[in-house]
Design a protein around this motif. Structure first.
Motif, short mmCIF file in Angstrom:
data_model
loop_
_atom_site.label_atom_id
_atom_site.label_comp_id
_atom_site.label_asym_id
_atom_site.label_seq_id
_atom_site.Cartn_x
_atom_site.Cartn_y
_atom_site.Cartn_z
N VAL A 152 0.84 -1.20 0.00
CA VAL A 152 0.00 0.00 0.00
C VAL A 152 0.87 1.25 0.00
CG1 VAL A 152 -1.60 1.37 1.41
CG2 VAL A 152 -2.04 -1.07 1.04
N LEU A 153 1.85 1.30 0.89
CA LEU A 153 2.72 2.48 0.98
C LEU A 153 3.53 2.68 -0.30
CD1 LEU A 153 3.96 2.18 4.67
CD2 LEU A 153 2.11 3.62 3.76
N ARG A 154 4.06 1.60 -0.87
CA ARG A 154 4.84 1.70 -2.12
C ARG A 154 3.96 2.19 -3.26
NH1 ARG A 154 6.49 -3.38 -1.10
NH2 ARG A 154 5.37 -4.15 -2.93
N SER A 155 2.76 1.64 -3.36
CA SER A 155 1.86 2.02 -4.44
C SER A 155 1.50 3.50 -4.36
CB SER A 155 0.59 1.16 -4.40
OG SER A 155 -0.29 1.50 -5.43
N LEU A 156 1.17 3.97 -3.15
CA LEU A 156 0.83 5.38 -2.99
C LEU A 156 2.02 6.28 -3.30
CD1 LEU A 156 -1.37 5.13 0.22
CD2 LEU A 156 -2.16 5.59 -2.12
N ASP A 157 3.21 5.84 -2.90
CA ASP A 157 4.42 6.61 -3.21
C ASP A 157 4.67 6.64 -4.72
OD1 ASP A 157 6.85 8.03 -2.32
OD2 ASP A 157 7.89 6.27 -3.10
N ASP A 158 4.53 5.50 -5.38
CA ASP A 158 4.72 5.43 -6.83
C ASP A 158 3.75 6.35 -7.57
OD1 ASP A 158 6.67 3.52 -6.43
OD2 ASP A 158 5.43 1.83 -7.09
N ALA A 195 -6.56 4.89 -6.38
CA ALA A 195 -7.38 3.84 -5.78
C ALA A 195 -7.50 2.63 -6.71
CB ALA A 195 -8.76 4.39 -5.44
N GLN A 196 -7.73 2.88 -7.99
CA GLN A 196 -7.85 1.78 -8.95
C GLN A 196 -6.54 1.00 -9.07
OE1 GLN A 196 -9.29 4.16 -12.25
NE2 GLN A 196 -11.33 3.23 -12.07
N LYS A 197 -5.44 1.71 -9.18
CA LYS A 197 -4.13 1.05 -9.29
C LYS A 197 -3.80 0.26 -8.04
CE LYS A 197 -2.01 4.26 -12.55
NZ LYS A 197 -0.97 5.28 -12.70
N VAL A 232 1.11 11.18 3.04
CA VAL A 232 0.74 9.82 3.42
C VAL A 232 1.04 9.60 4.90
CG1 VAL A 232 1.11 7.36 2.98
CG2 VAL A 232 1.18 8.99 1.08
N VAL A 233 0.03 9.14 5.63
CA VAL A 233 0.16 8.88 7.06
C VAL A 233 -0.33 7.46 7.32
CG1 VAL A 233 -0.72 9.50 9.34
CG2 VAL A 233 -0.15 11.29 7.70
N SER A 234 0.42 6.71 8.12
CA SER A 234 0.01 5.37 8.51
C SER A 234 -0.23 5.36 10.02
CB SER A 234 1.08 4.35 8.13
OG SER A 234 0.64 3.06 8.49
N ILE A 235 -1.40 4.90 10.40
CA ILE A 235 -1.77 4.84 11.81
C ILE A 235 -1.85 3.38 12.23
CG2 ILE A 235 -3.53 5.44 13.53
CD1 ILE A 235 -4.43 7.68 11.55
#
Length: 135
Positions: A24-30, A66-68, A36-39
């Motif tokens: 998830v984090l990699r995809s959002l970064d890409d 979201a789709q990717k 981006v915040v992770s809780i």
């Protein structure tokens, strides 16, 4: 290893959760998500182990991210996800069971302020630290 020896187990539940979180984090970064915040929710809530919140610059970028992300989770981890809010794309919720992802347009994100809502006692009211793809 003898032919009839049992195969050692590979990857427990925690490894699978962390693989999903990392994806998830990699995809959002890409996809150039902003803020981006992770809780971490493990031990604090039964809904998931992680909640990731991110912003896109426009409804088009929010929908695309979201789709990717959904496609990557399905392709790389074989998981089915649930997506809400994609047609409007002001706020898209992706439920991947162990990781919940919220992708917002910035104005909508500041209105709902989920980071503050999900701050836990003992967090001293500090906002969650920005997420990194490394975990």
């Amino acid at each position: 290893m003898p032919a009839n020896a049992p195969v050692p187990p590979t990857g427990g539940a925690n490894e699978k959760i962390e693989a999903l979180h990392s994806l998830v984090l990699r995809s959002l970064d890409d996809d150039q998500a902003q803020d981006v915040v992770s809780i971490p929710l493990a031990g604090k809530s039964a809904i998931a182990d992680h909640m990731v919140i991110a912003s896109g610059r426009s409804t088009r970028q929010v929908a695309s991210m979201a789709q990717k992300l959904g496609e990557r989770i399905k392709r790389e981890l074989g998981r089915n996800i649930r997506v809400e809010g994609l047609p409007v794309a002001d706020w898209v919720l992706i439920d991947a069971d162990d990781v919940i992802v919220h992708i917002f347009r910035p104005e909508v994100r500041s209105f709902y302020n989920l980071e503050r809502m999900w701050a836990f006692e003992g967090d001293a009211g500090a906002p969650p630290a920005p997420a990194t793809a490394a975990g």
